[in-house]
Design a protein around this motif. Structure first.
Motif, PDB file in Angstrom:
ATOM      1  N   PRO A 136       0.827  -1.208   0.000  1.00 48.68           N
ATOM      2  CA  PRO A 136       0.000   0.000   0.000  1.00 48.68           C
ATOM      3  C   PRO A 136       0.860   1.256   0.000  1.00 48.68           C
ATOM      4  O   PRO A 136       1.861   1.337   0.720  1.00 48.68           O
ATOM      5  CB  PRO A 136      -0.811  -0.121   1.302  1.00 48.68           C
ATOM      6  CG  PRO A 136      -0.816  -1.591   1.614  1.00 48.68           C
ATOM      7  CD  PRO A 136       0.521  -2.099   1.135  1.00 48.68           C
ATOM      8  N   LEU A 137       0.490   2.213  -0.818  1.00 54.51           N
ATOM      9  CA  LEU A 137       1.237   3.461  -0.898  1.00 54.51           C
ATOM     10  C   LEU A 137       0.613   4.497   0.027  1.00 54.51           C
ATOM     11  O   LEU A 137      -0.612   4.642   0.075  1.00 54.51           O
ATOM     12  CB  LEU A 137       1.231   3.991  -2.333  1.00 54.51           C
ATOM     13  CG  LEU A 137       1.730   3.049  -3.430  1.00 54.51           C
ATOM     14  CD1 LEU A 137       1.753   3.782  -4.766  1.00 54.51           C
ATOM     15  CD2 LEU A 137       3.109   2.493  -3.095  1.00 54.51           C
ATOM     16  N   ASP A 138       1.465   5.220   0.745  1.00 56.60           N
ATOM     17  CA  ASP A 138       0.948   6.303   1.563  1.00 56.60           C
ATOM     18  C   ASP A 138       0.807   7.553   0.684  1.00 56.60           C
ATOM     19  O   ASP A 138       1.217   7.555  -0.481  1.00 56.60           O
ATOM     20  CB  ASP A 138       1.834   6.541   2.786  1.00 56.60           C
ATOM     21  CG  ASP A 138       3.244   7.013   2.434  1.00 56.60           C
ATOM     22  OD1 ASP A 138       3.440   7.559   1.325  1.00 56.60           O
ATOM     23  OD2 ASP A 138       4.154   6.838   3.269  1.00 56.60           O
ATOM     24  N   PRO A 139       0.207   8.627   1.189  1.00 61.22           N
ATOM     25  CA  PRO A 139      -0.009   9.819   0.353  1.00 61.22           C
ATOM     26  C   PRO A 139       1.265  10.384  -0.265  1.00 61.22           C
ATOM     27  O   PRO A 139       1.243  10.869  -1.401  1.00 61.22           O
ATOM     28  CB  PRO A 139      -0.642  10.815   1.342  1.00 61.22           C
ATOM     29  CG  PRO A 139      -1.345   9.946   2.339  1.00 61.22           C
ATOM     30  CD  PRO A 139      -0.456   8.748   2.508  1.00 61.22           C
ATOM     31  N   ILE A 140       2.387  10.316   0.453  1.00 61.57           N
ATOM     32  CA  ILE A 140       3.638  10.839  -0.107  1.00 61.57           C
ATOM     33  C   ILE A 140       4.091   9.973  -1.272  1.00 61.57           C
ATOM     34  O   ILE A 140       4.505  10.484  -2.324  1.00 61.57           O
ATOM     35  CB  ILE A 140       4.724  10.914   0.985  1.00 61.57           C
ATOM     36  CG1 ILE A 140       4.346  11.963   2.030  1.00 61.57           C
ATOM     37  CG2 ILE A 140       6.087  11.254   0.367  1.00 61.57           C
ATOM     38  CD1 ILE A 140       5.315  12.058   3.194  1.00 61.57           C
ATOM     39  N   ILE A 173      10.878   1.528  -6.838  1.00 62.03           N
ATOM     40  CA  ILE A 173      11.479   0.771  -7.946  1.00 62.03           C
ATOM     41  C   ILE A 173      11.711  -0.675  -7.538  1.00 62.03           C
ATOM     42  O   ILE A 173      11.354  -1.612  -8.269  1.00 62.03           O
ATOM     43  CB  ILE A 173      12.800   1.440  -8.397  1.00 62.03           C
ATOM     44  CG1 ILE A 173      12.516   2.819  -9.020  1.00 62.03           C
ATOM     45  CG2 ILE A 173      13.531   0.539  -9.400  1.00 62.03           C
ATOM     46  CD1 ILE A 173      13.760   3.625  -9.311  1.00 62.03           C
ATOM     47  N   ASP A 174      12.307  -0.877  -6.368  1.00 63.90           N
ATOM     48  CA  ASP A 174      12.601  -2.235  -5.899  1.00 63.90           C
ATOM     49  C   ASP A 174      11.334  -3.063  -5.714  1.00 63.90           C
ATOM     50  O   ASP A 174      11.332  -4.276  -5.952  1.00 63.90           O
ATOM     51  CB  ASP A 174      13.373  -2.184  -4.569  1.00 63.90           C
ATOM     52  CG  ASP A 174      14.787  -1.630  -4.736  1.00 63.90           C
ATOM     53  OD1 ASP A 174      15.282  -1.625  -5.878  1.00 63.90           O
ATOM     54  OD2 ASP A 174      15.368  -1.206  -3.721  1.00 63.90           O
ATOM     55  N   ASP A 175      10.234  -2.418  -5.304  1.00 61.47           N
ATOM     56  CA  ASP A 175       8.977  -3.127  -5.080  1.00 61.47           C
ATOM     57  C   ASP A 175       8.201  -3.360  -6.373  1.00 61.47           C
ATOM     58  O   ASP A 175       7.137  -3.988  -6.351  1.00 61.47           O
ATOM     59  CB  ASP A 175       8.088  -2.353  -4.097  1.00 61.47           C
ATOM     60  CG  ASP A 175       8.624  -2.415  -2.663  1.00 61.47           C
ATOM     61  OD1 ASP A 175       9.539  -3.221  -2.412  1.00 61.47           O
ATOM     62  OD2 ASP A 175       8.134  -1.650  -1.808  1.00 61.47           O
ATOM     63  N   GLY A 176       8.715  -2.840  -7.480  1.00 59.22           N
ATOM     64  CA  GLY A 176       8.038  -3.045  -8.756  1.00 59.22           C
ATOM     65  C   GLY A 176       6.881  -2.104  -9.008  1.00 59.22           C
ATOM     66  O   GLY A 176       6.149  -2.271  -9.981  1.00 59.22           O
ATOM     67  N   VAL A 177       6.710  -1.095  -8.151  1.00 59.74           N
ATOM     68  CA  VAL A 177       5.650  -0.105  -8.379  1.00 59.74           C
ATOM     69  C   VAL A 177       6.012   0.773  -9.573  1.00 59.74           C
ATOM     70  O   VAL A 177       5.209   0.986 -10.481  1.00 59.74           O
ATOM     71  CB  VAL A 177       5.430   0.755  -7.121  1.00 59.74           C
ATOM     72  CG1 VAL A 177       4.394   1.853  -7.399  1.00 59.74           C
ATOM     73  CG2 VAL A 177       4.977  -0.106  -5.952  1.00 59.74           C
ATOM     74  N   ILE A 178       7.244   1.271  -9.577  1.00 55.92           N
ATOM     75  CA  ILE A 178       7.765   2.016 -10.728  1.00 55.92           C
ATOM     76  C   ILE A 178       8.568   1.041 -11.585  1.00 55.92           C
ATOM     77  O   ILE A 178       9.554   0.460 -11.121  1.00 55.92           O
ATOM     78  CB  ILE A 178       8.654   3.192 -10.282  1.00 55.92           C
ATOM     79  CG1 ILE A 178       7.811   4.229  -9.530  1.00 55.92           C
ATOM     80  CG2 ILE A 178       9.332   3.840 -11.485  1.00 55.92           C
ATOM     81  CD1 ILE A 178       8.612   5.400  -8.979  1.00 55.92           C
TER      82      ILE A 178
END
Length: 203
Positions: A48-52, A90-95
């Motif tokens: 889960p991504l936080d607002p930042i 990047i490491d988590d594959g989100v980007i």
């Protein structure tokens, strides 16, 4: 007129090419066509991504050349924090990477179209590999609904587009039918004035 009817009539691709699909459209293909044979790629659990994090992602989608300093200032964190967050994304594959957004008309690809395909059941992997080789192919998706695959292509002109559909696409044995939807105008929702900043760096 379907693409199959267009091929028989020899007419040019046009707005009417998006009408009902032709012969073979009734074949049993579903949203999971080809899914049983899909490659098993290990997937990381979603984080889960936080607002930042979400703000950073939006900024980099709009300008992949933004500097760490610029990103940090806009999301109100330190440069070290911004750098660590981007690396983690990047490491988590989100980007997945940083690319250029292209004005296809300016690049000599003035004709764009979404093409829907019905394909033979369980042939998704085979068809996907052949679609990847098409000149101008920009996006391929396996979808549910009245068709199985959605393909976005950019070509120099309508004549080239017609040739791609009638010669290249319909020569793929696993493709049962196609529909061509010409793009008359499109809007990039992430577009904004390009920044002069360098590629993402710590500075």
């Amino acid at each position: 007129m379907t693409d199959e009817q267009m091929a028989g009539a020899g007419s040019a691709t046009g707005p009417g090419a998006g009408s009902a699909t032709g012969p073979g459209a009734g074949s049993a293909t579903g949203p999971g066509a080809g899914a049983p044979g899909a490659p098993q790629v290990p997937q990381l659990p979603p984080r889960p991504l936080d607002p930042i994090d979400r703000s950073i992602v939006r900024l980099l989608q709009a300008d992949g050349r933004a500097s760490i300093r610029s990103v940090a200032e806009q999301v109100h964190v330190s440069r070290a924090n911004a750098y660590a967050r981007i690396n983690r994304l990047i490491d988590d594959g989100v980007i997945r990477g940083f690319t250029a957004r292209v004005n296809h008309e300016r690049a000599g690809q003035g004709a764009s179209a979404y093409i829907t395909l019905k394909i033979v059941q369980n042939s998704w992997r085979t068809v996907r590999e052949q679609l990847r080789e098409l000149p101008g192919a920009a996006h391929i998706a396996l979808v549910s609904g009245d068709f199985d695959v959605l393909l976005l292509v950019h070509t120099p002109d309508n004549r080239t587009l017609r040739e791609l559909v009638l010669t290249r696409l319909q020569s793929i044995p696993e493709v049962l039918s196609t529909r061509t939807l010409l793009v008359f105008e499109e809007t990039d929702l992430l577009a904004r004035a390009p920044a002069a900043g360098p590629t993402i760096t710590e500075d």
